[in-house]
Design a protein around this motif. Structure first.
Motif, PDB file in Angstrom:
ATOM      1  N   UNK A 174      -4.071   4.159  -0.440  1.00 56.12           N
ATOM      2  CA  UNK A 174      -3.758   4.492  -1.836  1.00 56.12           C
ATOM      3  C   UNK A 174      -3.334   5.944  -2.062  1.00 56.12           C
ATOM      4  N   UNK A 175      -3.605   6.817  -1.091  1.00 54.20           N
ATOM      5  CA  UNK A 175      -3.342   8.241  -1.314  1.00 54.20           C
ATOM      6  C   UNK A 175      -1.859   8.510  -1.569  1.00 54.20           C
ATOM      7  N   UNK A 176      -0.990   7.724  -0.943  1.00 55.18           N
ATOM      8  CA  UNK A 176       0.442   7.917  -1.119  1.00 55.18           C
ATOM      9  C   UNK A 176       0.911   7.694  -2.554  1.00 55.18           C
ATOM     10  N   UNK A 177       0.112   7.018  -3.367  1.00 57.91           N
ATOM     11  CA  UNK A 177       0.485   6.836  -4.788  1.00 57.91           C
ATOM     12  C   UNK A 177       0.679   8.191  -5.452  1.00 57.91           C
ATOM     13  N   UNK A 178      -0.150   9.150  -5.061  1.00 60.35           N
ATOM     14  CA  UNK A 178      -0.065  10.475  -5.683  1.00 60.35           C
ATOM     15  C   UNK A 178       1.249  11.171  -5.337  1.00 60.35           C
TER      16      UNK A 178
ATOM     17  N   UNK B  25       0.829  -1.197   0.000  1.00 62.83           N
ATOM     18  CA  UNK B  25       0.000   0.000   0.000  1.00 62.83           C
ATOM     19  C   UNK B  25       0.877   1.266   0.000  1.00 62.83           C
ATOM     20  N   UNK B  26       0.208   2.397  -0.034  1.00 60.54           N
ATOM     21  CA  UNK B  26       0.927   3.673  -0.122  1.00 60.54           C
ATOM     22  C   UNK B  26       0.198   4.677   0.762  1.00 60.54           C
ATOM     23  N   UNK B  27       0.744   4.912   1.946  1.00 57.26           N
ATOM     24  CA  UNK B  27       0.047   5.712   2.953  1.00 57.26           C
ATOM     25  C   UNK B  27       0.195   7.201   2.672  1.00 57.26           C
ATOM     26  N   UNK B  28      -0.688   8.013   3.239  1.00 51.94           N
ATOM     27  CA  UNK B  28      -0.552   9.467   3.093  1.00 51.94           C
ATOM     28  C   UNK B  28       0.740  10.003   3.729  1.00 51.94           C
TER      29      UNK B  28
ATOM     30  N   UNK C  77     -10.801   5.605 -12.144  1.00 54.55           N
ATOM     31  CA  UNK C  77     -11.966   6.447 -12.408  1.00 54.55           C
ATOM     32  C   UNK C  77     -11.840   7.803 -11.724  1.00 54.55           C
ATOM     33  N   UNK C  78     -10.821   7.952 -10.880  1.00 53.88           N
ATOM     34  CA  UNK C  78     -10.587   9.238 -10.214  1.00 53.88           C
ATOM     35  C   UNK C  78      -9.516  10.003 -10.990  1.00 53.88           C
ATOM     36  N   UNK C  79      -9.851  11.192 -11.462  1.00 51.96           N
ATOM     37  CA  UNK C  79      -8.950  11.903 -12.386  1.00 51.96           C
ATOM     38  C   UNK C  79      -7.614  12.281 -11.741  1.00 51.96           C
ATOM     39  N   UNK C  80      -7.547  12.382 -10.406  1.00 50.20           N
ATOM     40  CA  UNK C  80      -6.256  12.664  -9.751  1.00 50.20           C
ATOM     41  C   UNK C  80      -5.177  11.683 -10.212  1.00 50.20           C
ATOM     42  N   UNK C  81      -5.599  10.432 -10.375  1.00 53.24           N
ATOM     43  CA  UNK C  81      -4.611   9.396 -10.639  1.00 53.24           C
ATOM     44  C   UNK C  81      -4.046   9.459 -12.057  1.00 53.24           C
ATOM     45  N   UNK C  82      -4.614  10.324 -12.893  1.00 54.89           N
ATOM     46  CA  UNK C  82      -4.010  10.520 -14.234  1.00 54.89           C
ATOM     47  C   UNK C  82      -2.622  11.134 -14.127  1.00 54.89           C
ATOM     48  N   UNK C  83      -2.328  11.757 -12.976  1.00 54.95           N
ATOM     49  CA  UNK C  83      -0.994  12.313 -12.765  1.00 54.95           C
ATOM     50  C   UNK C  83       0.081  11.228 -12.784  1.00 54.95           C
ATOM     51  N   UNK C  84      -0.363   9.991 -12.604  1.00 58.89           N
ATOM     52  CA  UNK C  84       0.590   8.880 -12.625  1.00 58.89           C
ATOM     53  C   UNK C  84       0.775   8.326 -14.037  1.00 58.89           C
ATOM     54  N   UNK C  85       0.088   8.936 -15.015  1.00 61.46           N
ATOM     55  CA  UNK C  85       0.170   8.413 -16.386  1.00 61.46           C
ATOM     56  C   UNK C  85       0.480   9.524 -17.371  1.00 61.46           C
ATOM     57  N   UNK C  86       1.375  10.404 -16.990  1.00 63.79           N
ATOM     58  CA  UNK C  86       1.681  11.553 -17.844  1.00 63.79           C
ATOM     59  C   UNK C  86       2.670  11.224 -18.946  1.00 63.79           C
TER      60      UNK C  86
END
Ligand SMILES: [Zn+2]
Length: 303
Positions: free
Chosen positions: A97-101, A56-59, A123-132
């Motif tokens: 999962x928030x730590x992924x960002x 996992x990826x913590x805040x 489905x959450x647009x924030x996570x598109x930052x991981x696919x730039x």
């Protein structure tokens, strides 16, 4: 060797929690030598110390990486690198999962998750930052009960299906399929086995079988008793109703797992209302007397 390390051991919010002045949070602020501050739950595993996988990826992940040199980049590999090779997600909870960002910065990463957890996050647009950039993220689908290798780290991981549902923010996407929303993990390397189940909604026979086969079990220590949260903060739910078997009582984890005698029985994911966080408490003594330990930030399987 199975290198397993806890980088954080508290439940969501950590201790002290930003908006809480319960007895323990206040004690943690005033006398941190007694009630130690804790990061939110996070673990990392490696079989060879060259590559690490986050569970996992913590805040709190940025601070957890800076507190653990093994997880930091090394100049000998260039100006941008990381020994973190991938992340295994056990749910889509924000606390997991928030730590992924925080890991975006154009770093290629492998994420192991069930199809449903992937769909919820994508489905959450924030996570598109991981696919730039192309190939920044590689998703690997994991299936409950099916073992897989964590890259070339030497660690084998088997997802253990749990009864939990999707988090509140994504509840409408629930499929009811067991193990798609919530997993425990069985980790193995060089003949050592560790069960990592920081969220235990029910102590089932199949979970008991997994624990019995291990050298160490790290399990849900969120609450001491069912009503602890609602007693501290009125209007909050009971432990069991939010998927956590409490530690104490005839139907608590200590009693239900008393016949499983492992050298290491460790509680993790400890909420800031749990009296075991005060080492002077009766509850803390009862945990030790029953052969358990309270996990701490920095705990390692092989020390
Ligand atoms: Zn508190």
């Amino acid at each position: 060797m199975l290198n397993f390390r806890l980088l954080g051991t508290a439940a969501g919010g950590g201790i002290p929690q930003w908006n809480c002045c319960c007895t323990l949070c206040e004690l943690c602020r005033r006398e941190p030598q007694i009630v130690t501050p804790r990061f939110q739950l996070q673990a990392a595993v490696s079989g060879n110390n060259r590559g690490w996988f986050l569970l996992n990826a913590s805040p709190d992940l940025r601070f957890q990486i800076e507190a653990n040199p093994e997880l930091q980049p090394a100049l000998m590999h260039g100006k941008r690198n990381t020994p973190i090779k991938g992340i295994v997600l056990t749910s889509a909870d924000l606390d997991q999962a928030m730590g992924l960002l925080l890991l975006r910065e154009f770093q290629p990463l492998i994420i192991y998750a069930t199809t449903l957890v992937r769909q919820v996050l994508e489905s959450n647009s924030f996570f598109r930052m991981l696919e730039r950039v192309p190939n920044q993220l590689t998703w690997v689908e994991i299936i409950p009960g099916e073992a897989f290798a964590l890259g070339d780290s030497g660690v084998t991981c088997t997802p253990i299906p749990l009864a939990g549902d999707l988090p509140f923010y994504a509840r409408e996407r629930s499929t009811g399929e067991p193990g798609q929303s919530s997993l425990g993990l069985l980790l193995e390397a060089d003949g050592q086995r560790l069960a990592y189940t920081p969220s235990v909604p029910e102590v089932t026979e199949s979970l008991r079988t997994v624990y019995s086969s291990c050298d160490a079990m790290l399990i849900d220590g969120t609450f001491w008793n069912d009503a602890e949260l609602s007693r501290t903060h009125s209007g909050t739910p009971l432990a069991r109703s939010i998927g956590h078997v409490p530690m104490s009582g005839d139907d608590g984890t200590i009693a239900l797992l008393s016949d499983i005698n492992l050298p290491r029985k460790i509680f993790v994911h400890i909420n800031n209302t749990n009296p075991v966080l005060d080492p002077r408490s009766e509850e803390y003594k009862a945990v030790l007397d029953a052969g358990w330990q309270i996990g701490h930030d920095g705990w390692q399987l092989n020390q």
